[in-house]
Enzyme design. Structure first.
Site, PDB file in Angstrom:
ATOM      1  CG  HIS A 242      -1.978  -1.067   1.146  1.00 42.34           C
ATOM      2  ND1 HIS A 242      -3.277  -0.799   0.806  1.00 42.34           N
ATOM      3  CD2 HIS A 242      -1.912  -2.405   1.308  1.00 42.34           C
ATOM      4  CE1 HIS A 242      -3.976  -1.925   0.790  1.00 42.34           C
ATOM      5  NE2 HIS A 242      -3.159  -2.919   1.090  1.00 42.34           N
TER       6      HIS A 242
ATOM      7  CG  ASP B 297      -0.028   9.193   0.925  1.00 43.52           C
ATOM      8  OD1 ASP B 297      -0.132   8.028   1.321  1.00 43.52           O
ATOM      9  OD2 ASP B 297      -0.708  10.151   1.379  1.00 43.52           O
TER      10      ASP B 297
HETATM   11  C1  GDG Z   1      -2.146   3.621   3.458  1.00 43.16           C
HETATM   12  C2  GDG Z   1      -1.187   4.358   2.519  1.00 43.16           C
HETATM   13  C3  GDG Z   1      -2.960   4.339   0.743  1.00 43.16           C
HETATM   14  C4  GDG Z   1      -8.382   9.860   8.548  1.00 43.16           C
HETATM   15  N1  GDG Z   1      -8.745  10.567   9.641  1.00 43.16           N
HETATM   16  C5  GDG Z   1      -9.984  10.175   9.961  1.00 43.16           C
HETATM   17  C6  GDG Z   1     -10.378   9.209   9.038  1.00 43.16           C
HETATM   18  N2  GDG Z   1      -9.381   9.039   8.187  1.00 43.16           N
HETATM   19  C7  GDG Z   1      -9.429   8.094   7.050  1.00 43.16           C
HETATM   20  C8  GDG Z   1      -9.556   8.792   5.719  1.00 43.16           C
HETATM   21  C9  GDG Z   1      -8.998   7.733   4.770  1.00 43.16           C
HETATM   22  C10 GDG Z   1      -7.981   6.996   5.654  1.00 43.16           C
HETATM   23  O1  GDG Z   1      -8.240   7.357   6.994  1.00 43.16           O
HETATM   24  C11 GDG Z   1      -6.552   7.413   5.338  1.00 43.16           C
HETATM   25  O2  GDG Z   1      -6.199   6.808   4.131  1.00 43.16           O
HETATM   26  P1  GDG Z   1      -4.929   7.307   3.300  1.00 43.16           P
HETATM   27  O3  GDG Z   1      -4.972   6.642   1.983  1.00 43.16           O
HETATM   28  O4  GDG Z   1      -4.963   8.788   3.207  1.00 43.16           O
HETATM   29  O5  GDG Z   1      -3.636   6.968   4.152  1.00 43.16           O
HETATM   30  P2  GDG Z   1      -2.993   5.787   5.069  1.00 43.16           P
HETATM   31  O6  GDG Z   1      -3.749   5.565   6.316  1.00 43.16           O
HETATM   32  O7  GDG Z   1      -1.581   6.219   5.251  1.00 43.16           O
HETATM   33  O8  GDG Z   1      -3.070   4.449   4.170  1.00 43.16           O
HETATM   34  C12 GDG Z   1      -1.967   5.207   1.518  1.00 43.16           C
HETATM   35  C13 GDG Z   1      -3.795   3.503   1.699  1.00 43.16           C
HETATM   36  O9  GDG Z   1      -2.974   2.767   2.610  1.00 43.16           O
HETATM   37  C14 GDG Z   1      -4.669   2.504   0.946  1.00 43.16           C
HETATM   38  O10 GDG Z   1      -3.893   1.705   0.090  1.00 43.16           O
HETATM   39  O11 GDG Z   1      -3.803   5.181  -0.010  1.00 43.16           O
HETATM   40  O12 GDG Z   1      -1.086   5.830   0.614  1.00 43.16           O
HETATM   41  O13 GDG Z   1      -0.275   5.168   3.263  1.00 43.16           O
HETATM   42  O14 GDG Z   1      -9.977   6.803   4.409  1.00 43.16           O
HETATM   43  O15 GDG Z   1     -10.871   9.129   5.463  1.00 43.16           O
HETATM   44  N3  GDG Z   1     -11.596   8.628   9.039  1.00 43.16           N
HETATM   45  C15 GDG Z   1     -12.446   9.005  10.037  1.00 43.16           C
HETATM   46  N4  GDG Z   1     -12.110   9.937  10.983  1.00 43.16           N
HETATM   47  C16 GDG Z   1     -10.909  10.539  10.979  1.00 43.16           C
HETATM   48  O16 GDG Z   1     -10.637  11.370  11.859  1.00 43.16           O
HETATM   49  N5  GDG Z   1     -13.670   8.460  10.082  1.00 43.16           N
END
Ligand code: GDG
Length: 473
Positions: free
Chosen positions: A166, A370
């Site tokens: 990821h 990312d």
């Molecule tokens: C890894 C990779 C890749 C965040 N704060 C809250 C909340 N979130 C949710 C967001 C989003 C998720 O968390 C974060 O997803 P990301 O993709 O931005 O980042 P990572 O956690 O680092 O994930 C990344 C991913 O895996 C999938 O392959 O895209 O690059 O690093 O869904 O909405 N959700 C809620 N409250 C919050 O305060 N409900």
């Protein structure tokens, strides 16, 4: 357990998912966990993830019972407190995570961490081997299990194994900071399919493998290493776009104190992580306020950044840096009725978050590295197509490879970033709608279901290769 002599069938068989997290109760709506749940409901099988630390590591997997629909089984592998430190916080999150996010300077190698990583991967491999049927397909997720497939092959397992990473893949120079870099090619080649988020990650992985004297690139685009063939491909992850759009439309907006009801709102949503570029983002917003802001406009930038991995030193440092930066920008610009930066460290419910996305005029998604970044896609899905907001997206997010109609910025170029904020806040409605329509089409088309399906279809097609045991003989 496969007997080794049974031919590998072409059917998909049951699916066995291994990931750091496994849902122990209800499956949360949206996100990766939701996607894996969907995939498993279709195929049946099992899902294995880490238990709470402190369990008995001499035993096998803890049976968590079936998922709420009864379609598949769930299991947790035990972790001791020392393994939580060494395997999870140590090798996974203080060595692999910074290294794969192009921050070798933050790599903190502690003695014994790698031994814990090996022990956990080996224990999971043993437990898996004991439960496998010959046709099962194994889908491993992420950097916590880079050597799991290799361990399985050493134990004689010949089932199809795919790994989806990821996070980004490091370039060959960064990879050299990994004390175990020499083992990486063998770990990777133990899979039938290695899935990465972007084309540039695929290129980086191929570059690493090109320097390995035992790996050969075949004419059909596949790779071969010591008799086993495998491939490295791009599978950009998506979101449950339909579901997220519905939630955003129905979600209740939390009460916000803005200078006026129509004051512009900029939004950032990130786990508190140095890879997300939050300090640079705060600085760019500060420069926008100082150099571009129309005195009649009082924009509020709301950053939601729930704390993650708070036990790792590098994560404590970023928290302090951010508080200092927000404090000094607010100190310079706040008025009685306006605080330009609002910084919330607590988790926000998904419904409220989706409603906030819809209300936000601009989303700031500007990581320094990312794998993909799902926030960029969620923001687009949440917009009202008739009056959409503007996505400011870093070139360094994997999402930038697909989402070219966003305002793409270099987060290291503070002046350029500040100018993009100004442009976004002034963007005419027609341009906002045109950009959003193009982005929306991609987010809805290449959704998370499409991602899981294409990965599993590819894995099911993987050609049989010579088993390790036969090569050794
Ligand atoms: C890894 C990779 C890749 C965040 N704060 C809250 C909340 N979130 C949710 C967001 C989003 C998720 O968390 C974060 O997803 P990301 O993709 O931005 O980042 P990572 O956690 O680092 O994930 C990344 C991913 O895996 C999938 O392959 O895209 O690059 O690093 O869904 O909405 N959700 C809620 N409250 C919050 O305060 N409900």
């Amino acid at each position: 357990m496969p007997d080794g002599s049974s031919p590998r069938g072409r059917s998909r068989g049951r699916l066995v998912v291994v990931s750091n997290r496994v849902p122990k109760g209800d499956v949360p709506a949206g996100g990766l966990i939701y996607a894996l749940d969907e995939a498993l409901r279709g195929t049946g099988g099992s899902w294995i993830g880490a238990d709470e630390p402190g369990g008995d590591t001499s035993g096998g997997l803890r049976d968590l019972g079936p998922d709420p629909t009864g379609a598949y089984q769930r299991f947790a592998f035990p972790l001791s407190h020392a393994e939580q430190e060494g395997y999870y916080l140590g090798y996974s999150n203080s060595v692999l995570w910074p290294l794969f996010h192009h921050r070798p300077d933050l790599v903190a190698v502690s003695e014994g961490d790698f031994d814990h990583y090996v022990a956990v991967n080996r224990r999971v491999a043993r437990a898996l081997r004991d439960r496998l049927e010959p046709d099962d397909m194994i889908w491993i997720h992420d950097y916590h299990f880079l050597m799991l497939a290799h361990e399985l092959r050493q134990m004689g397992v010949e089932n199809r194994i795919g790994l989806f990473l990821h996070i980004p893949f490091p370039g060959p120079t960064d990879a050299m900071a990994l004390p175990q870099v020499a083992m990486l090619p063998a770990w990777l080649a133990a899979h039938d399919l290695l899935g990465l988020q972007t084309e540039r990650d695929v290129i980086a992985a191929l570059e690493l493998l090109r320097h390995d004297p035992h790996t050969e690139l075949l004419n059909n685009g596949m790779l071969s290493r010591q008799g086993r063939t495998f491939s490295v491909r791009r599978f950009p992850i998506g979101i449950d776009a339909e579901g997220f759009a519905r939630t955003a439309e129905a979600g209740v907006l939390p009460r916000l104190t803005l200078p006026t009801r129509d004051s512009p709102l900029l939004l950032g949503v990130d786990r508190l992580d140095y890879s997300k570029g939050l300090v640079k983002r705060f600085d760019a917003f500060g420069t926008y306020l100082a150099e571009h802001r129309d005195p009649d406009v009082k924009p509020t930038y709301l950053q939601i950044a729930p704390v993650s991995r708070g036990d790792v030193v590098a994560y404590q440092d970023i928290r302090e840096d951010l508080e200092r930066t927000a404090g000094s920008i607010n100190g310079a610009h706040s008025t009685l009725d306006w605080t330009p930066i609002r910084y919330v460290r607590s988790h926000v419910d998904r419904d409220r978050l989706a409603a906030l996305y819809r209300r936000a005029d601009v989303a700031l998604v500007t990581p320094l590295a990312d794998g993909m970044n799902l926030v960029a896609k969620e923001y687009v899905a949440a917009q009202d197509p008739d009056d959409p907001g503007v996505l400011i997206l870093s070139h360094f997010a994997g999402a930038a490879e697909q989402m070219t109609e966003a305002l793409l910025v270099n987060p290291y170029d503070e002046a350029g970033f500040a100018a993009a904020i100004d442009r976004a806040l002034r963007m005419p409605a027609a341009e906002r709608r045109a950009r959003h329509a193009a982005l929306r089409e991609g987010v809805f088309r290449d959704d998370v279901g499409h991602w899981a399906e294409t990965f599993l279809d590819r894995l099911a097609e993987a050609p049989a290769s010579l088993p390790l045991r036969m090569r050794a003989g």
